[in-house]
Design a protein around this motif. Structure first.
Motif, short mmCIF file in Angstrom:
data_model
loop_
_atom_site.label_atom_id
_atom_site.label_comp_id
_atom_site.label_asym_id
_atom_site.label_seq_id
_atom_site.Cartn_x
_atom_site.Cartn_y
_atom_site.Cartn_z
N PRO A 161 36.90 30.10 1.64
CA PRO A 161 38.07 30.39 2.47
C PRO A 161 39.33 29.86 1.79
O PRO A 161 39.43 28.66 1.53
N GLU A 162 40.26 30.76 1.50
CA GLU A 162 41.49 30.33 0.82
C GLU A 162 42.30 29.39 1.70
O GLU A 162 42.86 28.39 1.24
N TYR A 163 42.39 29.73 2.98
CA TYR A 163 43.04 28.87 3.98
C TYR A 163 42.03 28.62 5.10
O TYR A 163 41.43 29.57 5.62
N LEU A 164 41.85 27.37 5.47
CA LEU A 164 40.79 27.01 6.40
C LEU A 164 40.95 27.69 7.75
O LEU A 164 39.96 28.07 8.39
N HIS A 165 42.18 27.86 8.19
CA HIS A 165 42.40 28.45 9.52
C HIS A 165 42.04 29.93 9.57
O HIS A 165 41.88 30.49 10.65
N GLU A 166 41.89 30.57 8.40
CA GLU A 166 41.54 31.98 8.37
C GLU A 166 40.06 32.22 8.67
O GLU A 166 39.67 33.30 9.10
N GLU A 167 39.21 31.21 8.43
CA GLU A 167 37.77 31.33 8.68
C GLU A 167 37.28 30.08 9.40
O GLU A 167 36.45 29.33 8.88
N PRO A 168 37.78 29.83 10.63
CA PRO A 168 37.47 28.56 11.30
C PRO A 168 35.99 28.37 11.60
O PRO A 168 35.48 27.24 11.51
N LEU A 169 35.27 29.43 11.96
CA LEU A 169 33.85 29.28 12.27
C LEU A 169 33.05 28.91 11.03
O LEU A 169 32.15 28.07 11.09
N ARG A 170 33.40 29.53 9.90
CA ARG A 170 32.71 29.22 8.65
C ARG A 170 32.93 27.77 8.27
O ARG A 170 32.00 27.07 7.84
N VAL A 171 34.16 27.31 8.41
CA VAL A 171 34.49 25.92 8.07
C VAL A 171 33.80 24.96 9.04
O VAL A 171 33.26 23.92 8.64
N ALA A 172 33.79 25.30 10.34
CA ALA A 172 33.17 24.43 11.34
C ALA A 172 31.66 24.31 11.09
O ALA A 172 31.11 23.20 11.19
N ARG A 173 31.00 25.42 10.77
CA ARG A 173 29.57 25.37 10.48
C ARG A 173 29.30 24.47 9.28
O ARG A 173 28.34 23.69 9.27
N ALA A 174 30.14 24.61 8.25
CA ALA A 174 29.96 23.79 7.05
C ALA A 174 30.16 22.31 7.36
O ALA A 174 29.43 21.45 6.85
N ALA A 175 31.16 22.00 8.20
CA ALA A 175 31.41 20.60 8.55
C ALA A 175 30.24 20.01 9.33
O ALA A 175 29.81 18.87 9.08
N ARG A 192 45.39 18.83 0.43
CA ARG A 192 44.28 17.90 0.27
C ARG A 192 43.20 18.16 1.33
O ARG A 192 42.01 18.17 1.03
N PHE A 193 43.61 18.43 2.59
CA PHE A 193 42.64 18.79 3.63
C PHE A 193 41.92 20.08 3.26
O PHE A 193 40.71 20.21 3.48
N ARG A 194 42.67 21.03 2.71
CA ARG A 194 42.08 22.32 2.35
C ARG A 194 41.00 22.14 1.29
O ARG A 194 39.94 22.77 1.37
N ARG A 195 41.24 21.30 0.31
CA ARG A 195 40.25 21.11 -0.76
C ARG A 195 38.97 20.47 -0.23
O ARG A 195 37.87 20.82 -0.64
#
Length: 412
Positions: A62-76, A104-107
């Motif tokens: 995901p280039e920007y985390l807010h564009e794929e919130p579910l994907r990022v949440a699952r990964a977290a 830095r949060f994005r990385r």
């Protein structure tokens, strides 16, 4: 150990990064199994033929985390239950205290996604560029326990804080870089200097076969036969196109020349406006971004190549611009500057002409000298081609990289 390498890239494919595509193809041909992980989706409308030859699959984070919130949440959530998460988080916190930014949060978020969706069978992680891709690689390595390495180039070295570079060099298994100046800078920051290696990109000389045609003997005296100057590069500060335009405007009014500039970039409108103000706009063709075969055709049509590289205000600079190696491989004499690794390719007066950066008068003098002397252009071009074909064959750099990977796999 399975010899499958996940290669982390800032963006893929990119027209301006043919040297990376060339390396990827070379590694595949040497027997490495690659999967490409890109932090950004492509923005260029065209692609080079070499991109179609690379077989490796491409995964986009995901280039920007807010564009794929579910994907990022699952990964977290997945990461929280892995011991490595806390090792990565322990590194992330001091990094964040020094660089409190959305970037830095994005990385860290991208690293979580990479770790959660780790490419099947990949046993190594290699990052291209030691700034943001290496940050993602460093965090992902801590989460997964998989070792990582890095290729450092130019902007990523010179615009990164020393503490950031030092930490990455400390935890990467090794790093390679492509100029002597970058090599010395990184070695000076490394805990284990022997783990930093100098490796010139080189050129795929099969793709840039020798040019057997003839070049014009134009000397700038005939308006019907102007000397064709080529310049290739993105319209960004470090390429010094403002200096080149100012130098061209200083040339004698009766000298016949024209410029073809290749490359996109945000500064193109300003450059075109500057050319208008300087009264030279009618001699310049702005070609925009072109595919590699079109650039090669320009190298073979042109009489002279010019690139006025400089150090940008934020410290950004070229390493050794691949376009200078490409042009030299076609017997096209180059006029450039003494910035960074350029003198490692060009020796002034022997196989090209070099001037100090940001010196339009010196650049104008060098251009006038080359424009007015076709015999000099021929001599410099032949010497430049000889140097490239003897010292900048990409097989050497590919062999060095493969050797570094092989050393690690023998240890495992």
């Amino acid at each position: 150990m399975h010899r499958k390498v996940a290669v982390l890239l800032k963006g893929y494919p990119r027209l301006s990064e043919t040297f990376i595509a060339q390396e990827l193809l070379g590694l595949e041909r040497a027997g490495l199994d690659l999967v490409l992980v890109s932090m950004r989706r492509p923005t260029d409308k065209k692609r080079h033929p070499i991109h179609d030859e690379i077989r490796a699959p491409v995964v986009y984070l995901p280039e920007y985390l807010h564009e794929e919130p579910l994907r990022v949440a699952r990964a977290a959530l997945t990461g929280l239950f892995r011991p490595g998460f806390w090792r990565a988080f322990a590194r992330f916190l001091p990094d964040l205290s020094r660089d409190f930014s959305r970037n830095r949060f994005r990385r860290f978020g991208q690293a979580l996604v990479l770790a959660a969706e780790w490419p099947k069978g990949a046993g190594w992680l290699h990052a291209h560029f030691i700034h943001t891709p290496a940050s993602v690689a460093s965090y992902a390595s801590r989460i997964t326990g998989i070792d990582w390495t890095c290729s450092a180039h130019a902007k990523d070295i010179w615009t990164s804080a020393g503490w950031d570079l030092a930490d990455k060099l400390k935890h990467a298994r090794w790093a390679v870089t492509c100029t002597q100046s970058g090599f010395e800078h990184l070695r000076g920051l490394a805990t284990a200097p022997e783990q930093v290696h100098l490796s010139y990109h080189g050129l795929d000389l099969d793709r840039f076969a020798p040019f057997h045609g003839t070049r014009s003997d134009a000397d700038g005296s005939d308006p019907q036969q102007p000397v064709l100057i080529a310049s290739v590069g993105r319209a960004v500060e470090k390429k010094g196109f403002e200096t080149l335009l100012e130098a061209l405007a200083l040339l004698p009014a009766g000298l016949a020349w024209r410029l073809e500039q290749v490359g996109g970039g945000d500064r193109l409108p300003q450059l075109k406006a500057l050319a208008e103000r300087l009264g030279i706009a009618d001699r310049i063709a702005w070609k925009g971004a072109l595919a590699q075969e079109e650039v090669l055709a320009l190298y073979r049509r042109a009489d002279l190549f010019a690139l006025a590289c400089r150090i940008a205000g934020d410290g950004d600079r070229d390493g050794l611009p691949n376009v200078l190696v490409e042009a030299s491989s076609q017997r096209l004499p180059c006029v450039s500057t003494t910035v960074s690794g350029i003198p490692e390719l060009i020796t002034d007066g022997e196989d090209g002409l070099l001037v100090p950066p940001e010196d339009p008068q010196a650049l104008a003098a060098a251009l006038a000298r080359a424009i007015g002397d076709p015999a000099l252009r021929k001599k410099l071009g032949e010497a430049a081609e000889h140097r490239v074909r003897r010292h900048f064959d990409h097989h050497s750099s590919i062999g060095q990289l493969v050797g570094l990977f092989e050393q690690e796999w023998r240890k495992a």
